[in-house]
Write a protein that holds these residues in place. Structure first.
Motif, short mmCIF file in Angstrom:
data_model
loop_
_atom_site.label_atom_id
_atom_site.label_comp_id
_atom_site.label_asym_id
_atom_site.label_seq_id
_atom_site.Cartn_x
_atom_site.Cartn_y
_atom_site.Cartn_z
N ASP A 65 4.26 0.17 -5.47
CA ASP A 65 5.69 0.48 -5.26
C ASP A 65 6.51 -0.81 -5.22
OD1 ASP A 65 5.05 3.12 -5.22
OD2 ASP A 65 5.07 3.32 -3.04
N GLY A 70 -3.91 -1.71 0.62
CA GLY A 70 -2.48 -1.35 0.51
C GLY A 70 -2.03 -1.22 -0.94
N ARG A 117 -1.23 1.27 -2.84
CA ARG A 117 -0.05 2.13 -3.08
C ARG A 117 1.25 1.37 -2.81
NH1 ARG A 117 0.96 5.32 -6.33
NH2 ARG A 117 -0.87 6.61 -5.98
N ASP A 118 1.30 0.67 -1.68
CA ASP A 118 2.52 -0.08 -1.34
C ASP A 118 2.76 -1.21 -2.32
OD1 ASP A 118 2.90 1.48 0.79
OD2 ASP A 118 2.20 0.03 2.31
#
Ligand code: F6P
Length: 539
Positions: free
Chosen positions: A74, A68, A70-71
């Motif tokens: 962010d 995860g 990418r999350d």
């Protein structure tokens, strides 16, 4: 899910066992260099001399996706409280975001506060640099001593050394960190208190070393300034998140530069902790450095993982750590100004990723945090490179270099750079027994002269070491460390491992200072060491 049970993990295990020698990988693919090079955010990253194929990169990125990443990226940039063991946001990226940005923590936009502090720092720095700010006796401040430790020292020292070329040479900068009195004594022995400003840098304003050195500095200042306590106001400023403790120490909070609990100590060199750097460099250069950080932050936040320098850099660290049993990574700057960069990186990398449990408290099932170490080249070549070339351990290396020297003297820079390229070439391709024998080496000596090669390295190259380039470089490592932490599912932003020793030292201090024999209740080794110390110091 534990990443070790992901199919990509199994595939990587197989790949690590079956990879051909680097010489072969280069031989079969003349395009290999271009395939594994990225130019972005002002840096050129050549990772082609790693023990990888395109499949390896694919599998590593599969792992990153499964974790995860990418999350998580962010969430960090958004200001989510990803430092779950301290219930804090992790927003060093906000420290270098432009005025126009907006990042909210608990509903409040932090960007205006960040810029308000930067603006106050700029005003203060200019007052020191122009001589407008005078000491207690009316003399101009010529010496600036930063007192801090860990993240409140290593970043400022590293950046001061790295950017010395851009500093005001009429000012003297010293950095005191160790509780060993020698550090303070040597840093101040040739300074005049009436011309000396102390910056007490401590996020918590409770750290034993810093508070002890700050108290010694106050005594030293007052002794040299006739004992007038009002002198403190002209010779001491503080950088901290703890206004209460700053005032209790006697520093007017008007002379305090704040930061926030969402800035970790080892991620704070671009906060007010960099005040000594801003005085040395001037506000414009300091802002250029922040812009460089931001450029790399944005690259990290937005570039696809296949083209993302910090992501690939972090994945490669994990690759060697977990699939080759490599315990260390050498960081080798071929830039004398970066001589303190490896020391700075040690806190950034090891305080961040030296963790044994995952976010949910369960044990990790793969090795975490590699040991980072290094020295500038070419000095290291005449010291420890022997082991990297011919020892029995695999040591991935980062070579850091710049195309232009800040001190172009005769042939020096080409000679320096020839060594960067030669070292990476030698590490990757080595020298076979046949080659050694073909040179006429006697057969008894030949094995000693063989270089197996197949030793991986990255080259990180910039045009010139500028404030912006330093910002880009530091952000690259910060984000690489973050990437590694996400894949190991650990918290790179706490540091509970430093607590136990601190607590035990507090218990031992009175046992060393008491006049009467203390009633020692440690193990027999510690008891006897304390007794021996007490006896020896009394002699
Ligand atoms: O060594 C532990 C540590 O908490 C570091 O994380 C930090 O950078 C250093 O001590 C100094 O802390 P402070 O800035 O609060 O004095």
């Amino acid at each position: 899910m534990h990443l070790t049970s992901h199919p990509a993990w199994d595939s990587l295990t197989d790949q690590a066992e079956t990879l051909p020698h680097l010489s072969e990988l280069f031989e079969v693919d003349p395009q290999r260099a271009e395939k594994f090079q990225i130019e972005a955010a002002g840096l050129f990253f050549d990772y082609s001399k790693n023990l990888i194929t395109e499949d390896t990169v694919k599998s590593l990125i599969e792992l990153a996706n499964a974790a995860g990443l990418r999350d998580r990226i962010d969430a960090m940039f958004r200001g989510d409280k990803i430092n779950i063991t301290e219930d804090r946001a992790v927003l060093h990226t906000a420290l270098r975001a432009p005025r126009t940005a907006s990042v909210k923590v608990d509903g409040v936009d932090v960007i205006p506060e960040v810029h308000e502090v930067l603006d106050r720092m700029a005003v203060f720095s200019n007052r020191i640099r122009t001589g407008e700010w005078k000491g207690h006796t009316g003399k101009r401040i010529k010496n600036i001593v930063n007192i801090g430790i860990g993240g409140s020292d290593l970043g400022p020292v590293m950046a001061y050394e790295a950017l010395r070329h851009y500093t005001d040479r009429s000012l003297t900068f010293r950095f005191v960190s160790n509780v060993d009195g020698t550090d303070f004594a040597e840093a101040t022995h040739d300074l005049d208190p009436s011309e000396t400003l102390f910056i007490i840098s401590s996020k918590t304003f409770t750290t034993l070393e810093t508070m002890t050195n700050a108290a010694t500095a106050r005594e030293w200042s007052l002794a040299g300034l006739g004992g007038d306590a009002s002198a403190v106001a002209r010779h001491f400023v503080a950088v901290s998140t703890n206004a209460e403790k700053v005032s209790a120490f006697g520093i007017d909070t008007a002379n305090m530069f704040g930061f926030w609990d969402w800035v970790g100590g080892r991620y704070s060199m671009d906060s007010a902790i960099g005040l000594s750097n801003m005085i040395a460099l001037g506000p414009d250069h300091f802002r250029d450095m922040l812009a460089g950080f931001h450029e790399m932050d944005e690259h990290f936040r937005t570039a696809p993982f296949e083209q993302n320098i910090p992501v690939l850099h972090g994945l490669l660290a994990l690759w060697y750590n977990d699939f080759f049993g490599a315990q260390t990574i050498a960081v080798l700057p071929y830039e004398q100004y970066l001589k303190r960069f490896p020391a700075y990186l040690q806190q950034l990398t090891m305080e961040s990723n030296g963790k044994h449990v995952q976010l949910d408290g369960t044990e990790v099932d793969a090795d975490t945090g590699p040991i980072y170490w290094g020295e500038p080249g070419t000095n290291g070549q005449h010291s420890f490179y022997q082991l990297i070339h011919q020892g029995t351990r695999l040591i991935p290396c980062d070579f850091i270099a710049f195309a232009k020297s800040l001190n172009p003297l005769g042939r020096h820079h080409d000679l320096l750079m020839s060594n960067v390229f030669a070292q990476t070439e030698a590490l990757a391709f080595g020298k076979t027994l046949e080659q050694v024998e073909a040179e006429g080496t006697p057969s008894a000596l030949a094995p000693h002269r063989v270089f197996e090669g197949n030793r991986p390295s990255n080259v990180i190259m910039g045009e010139k070491l500028t404030p912006a380039a330093l910002g880009r470089l530091v952000s690259l490592y910060e984000m690489s460390v973050f990437t590694q932490g996400v894949l190991w599912n650990i918290n790179p932003f706490d540091q509970w491992g430093v607590e136990l020793g601190k607590v035990l030292a507090q218990r031992i201090i009175p046992e060393l200072e008491s006049t009467g024999e203390p009633d020692l209740k440690h193990d027999c080794s510690t008891n006897s060491l304390i007794r021996r110390y007490r006896k020896m110091k009394a002699l």
